[in-house]
Design an enzyme around this catalytic site. Structure first.
Site, PDB file in Angstrom:
ATOM      1  N   CYS A 181       0.842  -1.198   0.000  1.00 23.97           N
ATOM      2  CA  CYS A 181       0.000   0.000   0.000  1.00 23.97           C
ATOM      3  C   CYS A 181       0.884   1.257   0.000  1.00 23.97           C
ATOM      4  O   CYS A 181       1.496   1.577  -1.005  1.00 23.97           O
ATOM      5  CB  CYS A 181      -0.970  -0.036   1.180  1.00 23.97           C
ATOM      6  N   HIS A 308      -3.377  -5.474   0.068  1.00 24.43           N
ATOM      7  CA  HIS A 308      -2.784  -5.998   1.304  1.00 24.43           C
ATOM      8  C   HIS A 308      -2.766  -7.530   1.246  1.00 24.43           C
ATOM      9  O   HIS A 308      -3.721  -8.182   1.692  1.00 24.43           O
ATOM     10  CB  HIS A 308      -3.591  -5.535   2.519  1.00 24.43           C
ATOM     11  N   GLU A 310      -1.273  -9.597   3.040  1.00 22.51           N
ATOM     12  CA  GLU A 310      -1.216 -10.228   4.369  1.00 22.51           C
ATOM     13  C   GLU A 310      -2.588 -10.647   4.872  1.00 22.51           C
ATOM     14  O   GLU A 310      -2.714 -11.571   5.679  1.00 22.51           O
ATOM     15  CB  GLU A 310      -0.542  -9.298   5.381  1.00 22.51           C
TER      16      GLU A 310
END
Length: 356
Positions: A181, A308, A310
């Site tokens: 990001c 993102h 993750e």
């Protein structure tokens, strides 16, 4: 572990059956907790309390053989991999909990013991060399000693210059880099300033009057309403370059679905300039104007994502890009790319995990 007489005492004074007292004592790693629950027959106790226990029918044993192997492997890891986490909330590790877990999932999958070096981005800035020289030396020592660099998402301009310097260090020294990001956006800014010699390059988040706005507020966003103005949830990214590292890590998928949380994006009007200068935008949204993934083709591993990754990482299914970072940081990237690019999970797409 609780001794049996302690359980009996708890049962007597709390009016709870002994079979319903579950002891989750300290373990070598958190992945042993489900195994403790299984060993103490917690699943059977829960079924009985909920009235789901069928008399005369033995419930199926939990299928935890793969989980057990993973928890055991976690305990035996010895070869370290050092990742410098460069951010401004490094004093509160829970701020980056999803990223820490994703790094852990990838490290265990690649048989490496994860070591995270917390680097406050403010301490990398030139002003810190004068104001807090000890912190400055420590921060740069950690950054230079890391096998890989990760710059996570964030908001606001505090510490941004330090993140830009971290991206520059990784780019110039061929150190594996993953920017998420804001981490991708600052990598674009650094490239514009250092490689393209656009000294005024910036994000309009940090300088609304930037002369060279390479990161801008999304056109459909609202600057007057703070609520519900972000681009959120699962969005599709289409690969533009089939043989790039990111596409190979996603098993040669044509597109991936990953989760987003942002208001700013790379200025699409400057993309052609960046690509002429060597920065590749290998992933874009369905319109082709929103940049989702950047790569430096000549670098060992220099990747930035607007999304993102993750958020979709799981212990048994690590995020492909986190696998890439750990593999590049531990000398395993070539082998990993051969393995993942040869996988045939789907001819057209890869869903990294549950969407938002």
């Amino acid at each position: 572990p609780l001794e049996e007489n302690v359980k009996l005492k708890l049962s007597q004074f709390c009016q709870v059956p002994v079979s319903n007292i579950v002891n989750l004592h300290d373990v070598t790693n958190i992945w042993h907790i489900p195994l403790l629950l299984r060993d103490q027959r917690a699943h059977e106790a829960i079924l009985k309390v909920l009235g789901l226990w069928c008399v005369g029918k033995v419930p199926q044993e939990p299928k935890l053989s793969e989980w057990t192997e993973r928890a055991s492997r976690f305990d035996k890891l010895k070869s370290p991999v050092r990742i410098a986490m460069v951010g401004k909330y490094t004093g509160i590790s829970d701020s980056y909990l999803s990223i820490l877990k994703a790094l852990l999932h990838a490290s265990v999958a690649l048989d490496r013991k994860l070591v995270v070096d917390w680097v406050p981005s403010c301490d990398l800035e030139d002003s810190a060399a004068v104001e807090t020289p000890d912190a400055y030396e420590k921060a740069w020592g950690l950054l230079k000693g890391a096998n890989g660099v990760l710059v996570p998402g964030g908001f606001g301009d505090r510490g941004v210059q330090g993140k830009i310097l971290a991206a520059k260090h990784a780019r110039e020294n061929n150190v594996p880099y993953l920017g998420i990001c804001l981490g991708m956006q600052i990598a674009v800014i650094e490239y514009a300033r250092s490689v393209m010699k656009l000294r005024d390059a910036n994000s309009t988040e940090f300088d609304p009057a930037a002369k060279t706005p390479c990161v801008i507020f999304m056109p459909e966003g609202s600057k007057t309403h703070m609520g519900a103005t972000m681009r959120l949830g699962s969005r599709r990214t289409f690969f533009q370059v089939n043989n790039c590292k990111s596409a190979k890590l996603y098993a040669n998928a044509n597109y991936v679905d990953e989760r987003h949380r942002h208001r700013y994006e790379v200025n699409p009007d400057m993309v052609s300039e960046f690509e002429k200068a060597g920065l590749s935008f290998v992933g874009r949204d369905e319109s082709g104007r929103r940049m989702e993934i950047i790569e430096l083709p000549t670098h060992k591993f220099f990747v930035g994502t607007q999304f993102h990754p993750e958020f979709n990482s799981r212990p048994g299914k690590p995020s492909p890009l986190f696998l890439g970072l750990i593999a590049a940081s531990s000398g395993q990237l070539e082998h990993l790319l051969q393995r993942t690019s040869g996988a045939v999970s789907s001819p057209t797409r890869c869903i990294a995990g549950p969407g938002a």
